[in-house]
Design an enzyme around this catalytic site. Structure first.
Site, mmCIF file in Angstrom:
data_model
loop_
_atom_site.group_PDB
_atom_site.id
_atom_site.type_symbol
_atom_site.label_atom_id
_atom_site.label_comp_id
_atom_site.label_asym_id
_atom_site.label_seq_id
_atom_site.Cartn_x
_atom_site.Cartn_y
_atom_site.Cartn_z
ATOM 1 N N PRO A 1 -13.021 11.187 5.245
ATOM 2 C CA PRO A 1 -12.489 11.223 6.607
ATOM 3 C C PRO A 1 -12.103 9.843 7.117
ATOM 4 O O PRO A 1 -12.670 8.831 6.724
ATOM 5 C CB PRO A 1 -13.662 11.781 7.411
ATOM 6 C CG PRO A 1 -14.873 11.256 6.684
ATOM 7 C CD PRO A 1 -14.494 11.197 5.226
ATOM 8 N N VAL B 1 8.292 7.271 -2.999
ATOM 9 C CA VAL B 1 7.353 8.388 -3.119
ATOM 10 C C VAL B 1 6.000 8.084 -2.484
ATOM 11 O O VAL B 1 5.122 8.921 -2.478
ATOM 12 C CB VAL B 1 7.136 8.811 -4.592
ATOM 13 C CG1 VAL B 1 8.417 9.350 -5.172
ATOM 14 C CG2 VAL B 1 6.584 7.667 -5.409
ATOM 15 N N LYS C 1 -2.414 12.726 9.582
ATOM 16 C CA LYS C 1 -3.312 12.733 8.426
ATOM 17 C C LYS C 1 -4.722 12.375 8.893
ATOM 18 O O LYS C 1 -4.962 11.268 9.379
ATOM 19 C CB LYS C 1 -2.818 11.723 7.383
ATOM 20 C CG LYS C 1 -3.722 11.556 6.171
ATOM 21 C CD LYS C 1 -3.156 10.488 5.240
ATOM 22 C CE LYS C 1 -4.076 10.190 4.077
ATOM 23 N NZ LYS C 1 -3.560 9.100 3.212
ATOM 24 N N SER D 1 19.583 -5.603 -2.052
ATOM 25 C CA SER D 1 20.527 -5.302 -3.124
ATOM 26 C C SER D 1 21.198 -3.951 -2.896
ATOM 27 O O SER D 1 20.513 -2.970 -2.584
ATOM 28 C CB SER D 1 19.805 -5.292 -4.475
ATOM 29 O OG SER D 1 20.657 -4.806 -5.491
ATOM 30 N N GLY E 1 14.594 -4.824 0.484
ATOM 31 C CA GLY E 1 14.391 -4.007 1.680
ATOM 32 C C GLY E 1 13.278 -3.001 1.457
ATOM 33 O O GLY E 1 12.170 -3.359 1.092
ATOM 34 N N LEU F 1 5.020 -4.230 -3.807
ATOM 35 C CA LEU F 1 4.809 -4.064 -5.237
ATOM 36 C C LEU F 1 4.950 -5.360 -6.008
ATOM 37 O O LEU F 1 4.401 -5.502 -7.101
ATOM 38 C CB LEU F 1 5.791 -3.023 -5.798
ATOM 39 C CG LEU F 1 5.674 -1.611 -5.217
ATOM 40 C CD1 LEU F 1 6.719 -0.695 -5.851
ATOM 41 C CD2 LEU F 1 4.277 -1.052 -5.415
#
Length: 536
Positions: free
Chosen positions: A121, A70, A101, A62, A35, A356
């Site tokens: 920018p 993070v 942002k 899981s 997830g 990842l």
């Protein structure tokens, strides 16, 4: 079949386009293993495209594996993600403590006078009125002319960030400004989970203990700790650095970027937010890496990304605490290890790696969610065309790998062009010659004073970052002749008035409001904690 019609004595023949092949009939069930932001973003992207075709999509998460949580910044692509799903900012930003942002300030990476910090920018329509002047001045300064060429002077996003204004212009201002977001990554994952289930994605809890391959080497099923075997036609690996499917089951080779990028660890901790909220991430150079500062509505997220070859975890935590004024504080710190690089095949057999599990380039430019988004969207493009054979996989993998390589080279540029020299870490980065041929060629073109746009467009390097960003980083780091070697600019070189640019940007900024004030105007949902349902 072609259709012929006659109008005013003219005949028109219309041939309808050939029908799209569509989703292959063999693709009936997709299981996303894992997830978090990767799993649920992928579920929403695949679900938005494929659920209507009858494809069943399940997220298997899981109950024992935690979320890193993070990665709290994004590029403007995240705005497109929510827009494509019809999810308004008022729906997701308040529950995720999100802020706007405008870009990223890099502080202390360069020691060159006048270039000790610069702002990367996000682009805007207004930049079309100042980009020509910026590029001209940059080339003139490379040629030795003493002209202002710092990017902060030329772009509206830098002015908004400096004045802590939200990148949301008044209605009468005709120029849109691109922007990204800051957010609580754990809360974002929970929000995306809720939306995906609402839209028809199935959810199942289970901890993977085994992966079963069929006779051809494809993934047939996964077995959970609870004893259930779950089969599917296609699997998506969102298991993080563990890479349970793409890595451990399919043995897909991994290409390390350790020779290019030294950082492999991080330590993170929060601090209180003040009365104002800056609409930017700040990346500050430290002794053995850099510190991020990310503003949310309820706190700052802080972290120190460093190389374990130059600094221990305890040393990094102490340096971060000292910088934050928390040496005597009991604020807990989270320590993380990172695997920097990518797999050779993001789509291997009947498995797609996202997040990842497919690879990671350190968080300097907040590209993690962008890779998730682009990988999932590109995969959908091939599926909808009915292209899922080996040729399609090879083309897809090349496209994603080019994106990784181009992004890596852009981030390497931050380190290679640093002029600090105060520690072995910074000296090693400046001396590092493990650069791609494309990056070496780009540096040579810049130093020769020639336009870099044609080279960026020609290379895969341009698939990571656009020309706009490359000019900003090279100029922002002060890659120009030394001040004492500059000469007075000729009339032709000094053809543009900086006062006019200052006036344009100063007056344009008057169409934007205070960041915290804009955030306060976003309607917040009422949350029933027991049901986790959002009411308006």
């Amino acid at each position: 079949m072609a259709t012929t019609a006659t109008l005013f004595n003219y005949s028109f023949t219309f041939t309808p386009p050939a029908p799209k092949p569509g989703v292959p009939p063999t693709l009936k069930k997709i299981v996303i293993v894992g997830g978090g932001s990767a799993g649920w973003m992928t579920a929403l992207i695949l679900g938005n495209a494929l659920l209507k075709s009858g494809v069943e999509i399940t997220v298997l998460e899981s109950p024992t594996v935690g979320i890193i949580g993070v990665g709290e910044g994004s590029t403007p692509w995240l705005r497109g993600f929510f827009d494509s799903l019809g999810i308004a900012e008022s729906e997701w930003m308040p529950p995720c403590h999100a802020t706007y942002k405008c870009g990223i300030t890099f502080d202390g990476w360069s020691t060159k006078p006048g270039f000790e910090h610069y702002f990367h920018p996000f682009a805007s329509m207004l930049d079309n009125l100042t980009m020509t002047q910026f590029v001209h001045n940059a080339h003139a300064r490379i040629a030795g002319a003493d002209l202002p060429a710092h990017p902060n002077r030329f772009f509206i996003s830098a002015h908004l960030a400096e004045r802590r204004l939200a990148p949301k212009p008044a209605y009468q201002f005709p120029f849109d400004v691109w922007y990204g977001y800051h957010f609580d990554a754990v809360l974002l994952g929970e929000f995306l989970h809720q939306k995906a289930v609402e839209r028809g994605v199935r959810y199942q809890r289970g901890h993977i203990v085994d992966v079963q391959l069929d006779e051809q080497g494809d993934i047939a099923s996964v077995r959970t700790q609870e004893g259930e075997s779950i089969a599917a036609d296609f699997f998506v690996d969102c298991t993080g650095f563990a890479a349970l499917l793409i890595g451990k089951a399919l043995n897909t080779p991994f290409v390390s970027f350790a020779e290019n990028l030294f950082n492999d660890a991080a330590v993170a901790m929060p601090t209180p937010i003040g009365d104002t909220i800056p609409p930017q991430t700040v990346s500050t150079a430290m002794r053995h890496g850099w510190k991020w500062e990310i503003p949310l509505t309820n706190r700052y997220g802080n972290g120190y990304v460093y190389s374990s070859s130059f600094c221990s975890a305890d040393e990094a935590e102490r340096e971060l605490r000292e910088r934050l004024g928390l040496l005597d504080s009991d604020t807990p710190a989270r320590h993380l290890k990172m695997r920097i690089g990518r797999v050779t095949k993001h789509w291997n057999r009947n498995c797609l790696a996202v997040g990842l599990s497919q690879g990671f380039i350190e968080p300097l430019e907040a590209t993690a969610l962008l890779f998730i988004q682009r990988t999932a969207m590109n995969f959908v493009e091939y599926v909808e065309k009915g292209e899922m054979d080996e040729a399609a996989q090879a083309q897809f993998n090349q496209r994603i790998n080019d994106h990784f390589e181009g992004t890596r080279d852009y981030i390497v540029t931050h380190y290679k062009t640093n002029t600090r020299g105060d520690t072995d870490y910074w000296r090693a980065n400046a001396a590092n010659m493990n650069l791609s041929d494309e990056l070496k060629r780009l540096f040579m073109i810049w130093l020769s004073g020639k336009p870099i746009a044609p080279e960026i467009d020609r290379q895969a390097i341009g698939r990571g970052y656009p020309v706009f960003s490359w000019y900003c980083i090279l100029a922002g780091m002060g890659i120009f002749p030394e001040p004492q070697d500059l000469r007075a600019a000729t009339a032709s070189e000094a053809r543009y008035s900086l006062d006019e640019i200052d006036n344009l940007l100063r007056r344009s900024a008057m169409n934007f409001r205070d960041h915290r004030e804009v955030l306060a105007d976003i309607p917040s949902p009422r949350v029933d904690k027991a049901l986790q349902i959002y009411f308006w």
